[in-house]
Design a protein around this motif. Structure first.
Motif, PDB file in Angstrom:
ATOM      1  N   ASP A   1     -10.552  53.999  84.025  1.00  0.00           N
ATOM      2  CA  ASP A   1     -11.986  53.726  84.035  1.00  0.00           C
ATOM      3  C   ASP A   1     -12.542  53.167  82.728  1.00  0.00           C
ATOM      4  O   ASP A   1     -13.718  52.811  82.679  1.00  0.00           O
ATOM      5  CB  ASP A   1     -12.758  55.008  84.373  1.00  0.00           C
ATOM      6  N   ILE A   2     -11.761  53.124  81.663  1.00  0.00           N
ATOM      7  CA  ILE A   2     -12.267  52.671  80.368  1.00  0.00           C
ATOM      8  C   ILE A   2     -11.453  51.480  79.893  1.00  0.00           C
ATOM      9  O   ILE A   2     -10.226  51.503  79.950  1.00  0.00           O
ATOM     10  CB  ILE A   2     -12.213  53.800  79.314  1.00  0.00           C
ATOM     11  N   ARG A   3     -12.158  50.448  79.425  1.00  0.00           N
ATOM     12  CA  ARG A   3     -11.512  49.270  78.850  1.00  0.00           C
ATOM     13  C   ARG A   3     -12.166  48.973  77.514  1.00  0.00           C
ATOM     14  O   ARG A   3     -13.378  49.121  77.347  1.00  0.00           O
ATOM     15  CB  ARG A   3     -11.657  48.046  79.761  1.00  0.00           C
ATOM     16  N   TYR A   4     -11.341  48.549  76.564  1.00  0.00           N
ATOM     17  CA  TYR A   4     -11.811  48.202  75.233  1.00  0.00           C
ATOM     18  C   TYR A   4     -11.521  46.732  74.972  1.00  0.00           C
ATOM     19  O   TYR A   4     -10.536  46.189  75.462  1.00  0.00           O
ATOM     20  CB  TYR A   4     -11.098  49.025  74.164  1.00  0.00           C
TER      21      TYR A   4
ATOM     22  N   VAL B   1     -16.957  48.510  74.590  1.00  0.00           N
ATOM     23  CA  VAL B   1     -16.427  49.656  75.327  1.00  0.00           C
ATOM     24  C   VAL B   1     -17.061  49.607  76.707  1.00  0.00           C
ATOM     25  O   VAL B   1     -18.275  49.771  76.851  1.00  0.00           O
ATOM     26  CB  VAL B   1     -16.762  50.996  74.636  1.00  0.00           C
ATOM     27  N   GLN B   2     -16.217  49.357  77.717  1.00  0.00           N
ATOM     28  CA  GLN B   2     -16.715  49.233  79.082  1.00  0.00           C
ATOM     29  C   GLN B   2     -16.180  50.374  79.927  1.00  0.00           C
ATOM     30  O   GLN B   2     -14.976  50.634  79.954  1.00  0.00           O
ATOM     31  CB  GLN B   2     -16.284  47.906  79.683  1.00  0.00           C
TER      32      GLN B   2
ATOM     33  N   ARG C   1     -18.017  56.237  88.120  1.00  0.00           N
ATOM     34  CA  ARG C   1     -19.287  56.860  88.524  1.00  0.00           C
ATOM     35  C   ARG C   1     -20.489  56.418  87.701  1.00  0.00           C
ATOM     36  O   ARG C   1     -21.563  56.202  88.238  1.00  0.00           O
ATOM     37  CB  ARG C   1     -19.150  58.371  88.404  1.00  0.00           C
ATOM     38  N   PHE C   2     -20.328  56.330  86.413  1.00  0.00           N
ATOM     39  CA  PHE C   2     -21.428  55.963  85.523  1.00  0.00           C
ATOM     40  C   PHE C   2     -21.037  54.741  84.703  1.00  0.00           C
ATOM     41  O   PHE C   2     -20.703  54.863  83.529  1.00  0.00           O
ATOM     42  CB  PHE C   2     -21.789  57.133  84.594  1.00  0.00           C
ATOM     43  N   PRO C   3     -21.076  53.552  85.313  1.00  0.00           N
ATOM     44  CA  PRO C   3     -20.629  52.356  84.592  1.00  0.00           C
ATOM     45  C   PRO C   3     -21.554  52.017  83.422  1.00  0.00           C
ATOM     46  O   PRO C   3     -22.769  52.232  83.489  1.00  0.00           O
ATOM     47  CB  PRO C   3     -20.654  51.259  85.656  1.00  0.00           C
ATOM     48  N   SER C   4     -20.939  51.511  82.350  1.00  0.00           N
ATOM     49  CA  SER C   4     -21.733  51.096  81.189  1.00  0.00           C
ATOM     50  C   SER C   4     -20.922  50.108  80.359  1.00  0.00           C
ATOM     51  O   SER C   4     -19.703  50.039  80.471  1.00  0.00           O
ATOM     52  CB  SER C   4     -22.117  52.303  80.335  1.00  0.00           C
TER      53      SER C   4
END
Length: 181
Positions: free
Chosen positions: A96-99, A108-109, A113-116
């Protein structure tokens, strides 16, 4: 990863994701051990209440059994969160996390559930901190003092957490800081 909102003349230098697995084993084990009594007691209260409900001779005994059943649910839920939460996070963080590091900023993407998408500009005054680990390193590029619900000050950090190429990316950021804007 959705396309990054890059500015003109900005290029991506590095992309990555957290290394899967438990990285702070001591903290995870402490949370699991702390949550285990909550889980056991909550489940025990729930099933004991259900058992007493089936054998309740009066309506007041049935009400007490229902109360005990309901009383066990929050404890079981909290215990399950503390026992299984670190394991779930260890499995899902890398998905769920990409840098990304560009010539001007760190991205930081988060999806799920809570995309940002958070962008941290790289400037000569950006405070950097490298925390090397056994399997992965963390680079902190942003720190902010925040007040919690009690009014106490605490530091909130952000950056590339648990990446495999920590030293390499740290060097790339230092090189970006040395270049004139």
């Amino acid at each position: 990863m959705t396309p990054l909102p890059l500015r003109p003349n900005e290029t991506v230098l590095w992309e990555g994701a957290p290394v899967p697995g438990l990285h702070q084993r001591g903290k995870a084990v402490f949370l699991m051990i702390f949550g285990l009594p909550f889980l056991i007691i909550g489940i025990a209260c729930f099933f004991f209440g259900l058992h007493r409900l089936t054998q309740a001779p009066t309506l007041s005994d049935a009400g007490l059994a229902l109360f005990l059943t309901a009383f066990g649910l929050p404890f079981a839920a909290l215990g399950a969160f503390l026992v299984f939460g670190p394991l779930v996070e260890a499995r899902t963080a890398s998905r769920d996390i990409r840098y990304a590091l560009s010539t001007r900023a760190a991205y930081v993407q988060r999806t799920g559930r809570f995309p940002s998408l958070k962008v941290y500009p790289i400037t000569p005054s950006t405070h950097l901190e490298l925390e090397p680990g056994k399997r992965a390193s963390t680079i902190w590029l942003h720190a902010r003092l925040e007040r919690d619900s009690d009014g106490d000050l605490g530091t909130t950090k952000a950056g590339f957490e648990n990446i495999a190429e920590g030293e390499k990316v740290f060097g790339m950021i230092r090189d970006l800081q040395d270049k004139p804007a």
